[in-house]
Write an enzyme that holds these catalytic residues in place. Structure first.
Site, short mmCIF file in Angstrom:
data_model
loop_
_atom_site.label_atom_id
_atom_site.label_comp_id
_atom_site.label_asym_id
_atom_site.label_seq_id
_atom_site.Cartn_x
_atom_site.Cartn_y
_atom_site.Cartn_z
CG ASP A 158 9.11 -28.72 -28.67
OD1 ASP A 158 10.19 -28.17 -28.94
OD2 ASP A 158 9.03 -29.88 -28.29
CG ASP A 185 14.42 -27.73 -30.49
OD1 ASP A 185 15.39 -27.24 -31.08
OD2 ASP A 185 14.54 -28.53 -29.53
NE ARG A 246 17.80 -28.42 -30.08
CZ ARG A 246 17.94 -28.52 -28.76
NH1 ARG A 246 19.14 -28.70 -28.23
NH2 ARG A 246 16.89 -28.44 -27.96
CD1 TRP A 248 14.69 -34.92 -31.69
CD2 TRP A 248 12.87 -34.38 -32.89
NE1 TRP A 248 13.58 -35.44 -31.05
CE2 TRP A 248 12.46 -35.13 -31.75
CE3 TRP A 248 11.91 -33.92 -33.80
CZ2 TRP A 248 11.12 -35.42 -31.51
CZ3 TRP A 248 10.58 -34.21 -33.55
CH2 TRP A 248 10.18 -34.95 -32.43
#
Length: 334
Positions: A158, A185, A246, A248
């Site tokens: 993140d 991510d 992906r 989210w």
């Protein structure tokens, strides 16, 4: 009709000329400038102290050095510019080591930028917390019309969040000629985010699953989410072990139908062919809006069914300008 008073006309004309002369000789209003230097040679030794003293539209020049602790730009101070004085992004480093597990997303961010119309350039923003059990943000971009040029964003999980809050409210950010690094991510959120002419490096976790580059949570009512364009996706990780992203669904929201387009970019061999887009939280990647267009390199699509390609006709409406225009026509694109 009475003739014009020539004497009065002359006086008015002289006055007008005088005002014009004043306008030409009076300098334009200059933005307030503050200098930060860790060695004490500036106005302040910390960036946060400079921000506390700054008014809207202040330019904060930052001399070379390493600055520890969170830098927070509040929404009440729009138009701030933060810039390194050398133009070399490695010379000015803002660094932190706080995980989201102890401080929340905003509290973990090394730079928390909630203000509109800000510009950040010529610096490194890092979160050095690299444990696998928690997110740890380098940059939380929560304000509209933000520009990042020649910045290095370093993290693990993140790294970079673009977030406009819940619902369809959306912020816009433009990242140009920069460097973004992470593993999981590490480019994510629900903003309209354009990453242009930038190197995006996936860290090597020494695994057959070396992570995911994006995690978009774009609201279903917003056509634009994350655009990566004219960029290079690089890594030293093994071939075909990194996913493009992906899906989210933030907080389990069914209307978080993430949108990501990667176009006109060079993709390294680390990018997966099968499984380039991944499920998340029980939601299939097919519930999101993921696609590619006109990419090249060893990691570009070889035609597998789970690498959706955008048509040329559709791609014409998915340009950086379209992503960022909003209702006010904002266009910072280089």
């Amino acid at each position: 009709m009475q003739p014009l008073d020539k004497r009065r006309t002359t006086v008015v004309g002289v006055a007008a000329l005088s005002l014009a002369a004043i306008a030409l000789t009076t300098p334009a209003h200059a933005a307030t400038t503050i200098t930060v230097a860790a060695d004490g040679s500036g106005n302040y030794t910390t960036i946060q102290a400079a921000l506390a003293a700054a008014s809207s539209d202040t330019v904060i020049n930052i001399k070379p050095g390493t600055y520890h602790g969170q830098v927070s730009v509040p929404s009440s101070k729009p138009g701030i510019t933060l810039q390194g004085t050398t133009g070399n992004a490695t010379d000015v480093v803002i660094t932190g080591n706080t995980p989201q597990s102890t401080a929340g997303a905003a509290g973990s961010a090394t730079v928390l930028n909630m203000a509109r119309n800000t510009t950040v350039k010529g610096m490194t923003i890092a979160n050095t917390y690299a444990a696998h059990d928690s997110q740890a943000l380098a940059l939380y971009a929560g304000g509209d019309r933000q520009v990042y040029r020649n910045v290095r964003l370093l993290g693990y999980q993140d790294t970079f969040l673009s977030w406009g809050g819940t619902g369809s409210s959306q912020v816009r950010q433009y990242v140009y000629q920069s460097y973004i690094e992470g593993a999981v991510d590490f480019i994510y959120g629900n903003g309209a985010l354009v990453i242009d002419s930038t190197t995006i490096r996936s860290l090597d976790r020494g695994s057959t699953n070396n992570g995911y580059i994006t995690a978009a949570a774009t609201n279903s009512r917003n056509p634009y989410g994350i655009l990566i364009t004219r960029s290079t996706l690089a890594s030293s990780a093994a071939a075909r072990t990194v996913a493009l992203g992906r899906c989210w669904h933030a907080g389990g929201a069914a209307d978080a139908i993430g949108q990501v387009l990667i176009r006109d970019s060079t993709l390294g061999a680390h990018i997966r062919q099968t499984g380039a887009w991944q499920d998340m939280g029980g939601f299939s990647w097919k519930t999101c809006r993921f696609s590619e267009y006109n990419n090249s390199g060893a990691g570009a699509s070889t035609g597998t069914s789970d690498r959706p390609q955008m048509s040329s006709a559709t791609a014409a409406n998915f340009t950086p300008q379209k992503y960022l225009a909003g209702s006010d026509g904002w266009n910072p694109v280089q």
